[in-house]
Design an enzyme around this catalytic site. Structure first.
Site, mmCIF file in Angstrom:
data_model
loop_
_atom_site.group_PDB
_atom_site.id
_atom_site.type_symbol
_atom_site.label_atom_id
_atom_site.label_comp_id
_atom_site.label_asym_id
_atom_site.label_seq_id
_atom_site.Cartn_x
_atom_site.Cartn_y
_atom_site.Cartn_z
ATOM 1 N N ARG A 94 0.861 -1.184 0.000
ATOM 2 C CA ARG A 94 0.000 0.000 0.000
ATOM 3 C C ARG A 94 0.898 1.234 0.000
ATOM 4 O O ARG A 94 1.937 1.252 0.672
ATOM 5 C CB ARG A 94 -0.904 0.029 1.234
ATOM 6 N N GLU B 11 -3.354 7.515 -4.492
ATOM 7 C CA GLU B 11 -3.426 6.600 -5.625
ATOM 8 C C GLU B 11 -4.769 6.776 -6.303
ATOM 9 O O GLU B 11 -5.792 6.674 -5.619
ATOM 10 C CB GLU B 11 -3.246 5.154 -5.135
ATOM 11 N N HIS C 96 -0.570 -0.126 -10.121
ATOM 12 C CA HIS C 96 -1.286 -1.081 -9.257
ATOM 13 C C HIS C 96 -1.802 -2.264 -10.075
ATOM 14 O O HIS C 96 -3.012 -2.545 -10.104
ATOM 15 C CB HIS C 96 -2.427 -0.385 -8.504
#
Lengths: 306, 306
Positions: B219, B248, B267
């Site tokens: 993360r 993000e 991601h």
């Protein structure tokens, strides 16, 4: 000669790693005229033309020795060793890095600045894939355990077809055409010979699946580069990751550099800057063997099929 | 109920892979009102607020379920499973791809168009290096054999310090500060919690060796991103390869994108586009277990330390 040390010439130039290795294994540095062993840390161009007969063993720093072969320098009047096996771990690691960077879209992701839509739908996993390794020597032996740990299976292709450890199957070179439609990706690790020239040509590119990546850590001449560019642009394969090119280096305007699905690294699988450090322990081991009258590692002969 | 099939709701939307998995394992698709099991292929926002009491098991598609936790949705009135372990192979592969792409300078090589001098002298091998993995769950278990096959050694850090298979050593989280000067590279695979927020801060970046790469597949909040940018620019570490960021997605002008020694992938360690295909066999296995009264894989509870 009653000396307990072995007279070794190290040329051209000096190198701390090789000097330490030679001295640690019972060698003493001397000039070529007095040498029993020559550790040659250079290329073919400045290799001594007047190699003394007293030199019983020449240790070459190079992995690929086509030029030494072509120049007729490898004779049968002494032992010659090259260094292909000694760099295999590093080259195998680079091959894996390229084989992950391509299907996992690493350079494309960097360039596209978080274009998640495109990257997410084009990324592929090595896990569960079948990788063909063409040329099953030291690089393949180092690469196969890495691929297996990544959940890939390997089809190895070598001259004899003799089973390669860790590969799901091994095929002889004369059956290589069977491999293309059955693999997901290809790693080229074969020497440059007349037979391997343009091994990857238009017909092979058409036979590969359209998600295939080709990784070349061997020699640029193994690929028909014009055919490769056409196939990548046409989407016949997914891409190519090349540490070697033809010609090498490519010109600054080479179209290879402008094709986003071709990854080019500048022949650094085995970085020159770290070469003698990697080589040193092997030179020491071979010198120990030489002094003990044992067989040397990585010998080559005029008949070697490089 | 005498039916031999188990009534399963699959929502939101349709999915061929999950449907096939459910039906193959003895489930039959029904509406939520009639379901004993809910396979939830969506996120937190549209999760049903009126979950019927008859639903005994909710199978979430997500790996990280912080938002479900924060929303108080994970209750103890039924069994909940997430999917973190099921995607571990894919995430581990991406971590390895980034850990090779960084030290082996793959994006830098592509961008520099055969700048052999620079690439050759900055490339580093993973072979022989020590990699710290922070958060030793499923991703670490999948990553460690890959790293070991690449000739790297692993220091694992987990909450308890209980020995992780394949790691050279395992340290508990409260001793993580000992790891930084002793490793070459860092892989972040820990959940996002209050304790892991800004785990990588200016002091950690100063403690790491200057050749270190940091890979983040966990993360974005685990890294103080401003401190990271400063450290990379100052050469305190060699670079960072991030599949996750904070915020993000990053804004289009985020300085991350302009720093050549920071690699950003959007991601995609576990690509959304392939998610349900990867998940399907696990849903089938858990449904088989559910029907057999066996313990389910990858359960989570309100007390889970996510």
């Amino acid at each position: 000669m009653t000396s307990e040390t072995t007279p070794v010439a190290l040329a051209p130039g000096h190198d701390e790693h090789l000097t330490a290795a030679i001295e640690s294994a019972g060698g003493v540095l001397v000039s070529l005229a007095d040498a029993q062993v020559l550790v040659w840390a250079g290329g073919v161009d400045d290799f001594p033309t007047d190699l003394p007969d007293a030199v019983e063993w020449v240790a070459l720093k190079l992995a690929g020795i086509e030029e030494f072969m072509a120049a007729g320098l490898i004779d049968d009047r002494r032992t010659w060793t090259n260094a292909s096996g000694f760099y295999a771990e590093n080259v195998a690691e680079h091959a894996l890095a390229l084989l992950l960077a391509g299907p996992r879209q690493i350079p494309a992701a960097v360039t596209s600045r978080w274009d998640k839509q495109v990257i997410d739908t084009t990324i592929r996993s090595l896990h569960g894939s079948t990788v063909a390794i063409i040329g099953a020597g030291g690089i393949a032996r180092s690469l196969i355990p890495r691929l297996v740990a990544c959940g890939a299976e390997v089809i190895a292709v070598n001259r004899s077809g003799r089973r390669v450890d860790g590969a799901r199957e091994t095929l002889p070179a004369d059956r290589v055409a069977e491999v293309w439609p059955r693999c997901d990706h290809v790693v080229l690790a074969a020497p440059s010979t007349a037979e391997t020239r343009h091994l990857i040509d238009a017909s092979v590119l058409a036979a590969l699946p359209d998600h295939a990546w080709i990784v070349n850590v061997a020699r640029g001449t193994l690929i028909d580069q014009a055919a490769l560019l056409r196939a990548v642009r046409a989407g016949e394969i997914a891409g190519a990751a090349l540490d070697v090119t033809d010609p090498e280096p490519p010109g600054p305007d080479d179209p290879l550099f402008d094709e986003p699905r071709i990854i080019v690294t500048p022949h650094v699988a085995n970085p020159a800057s770290g070469l003698t450090r990697t080589l040193a322990p092997w030179v020491a081991e071979n010198l120990r063997r030489f002094r003990a009258g044992e067989e040397l590692l990585s010998t080559v002969s005029p008949d070697s099929t490089y």
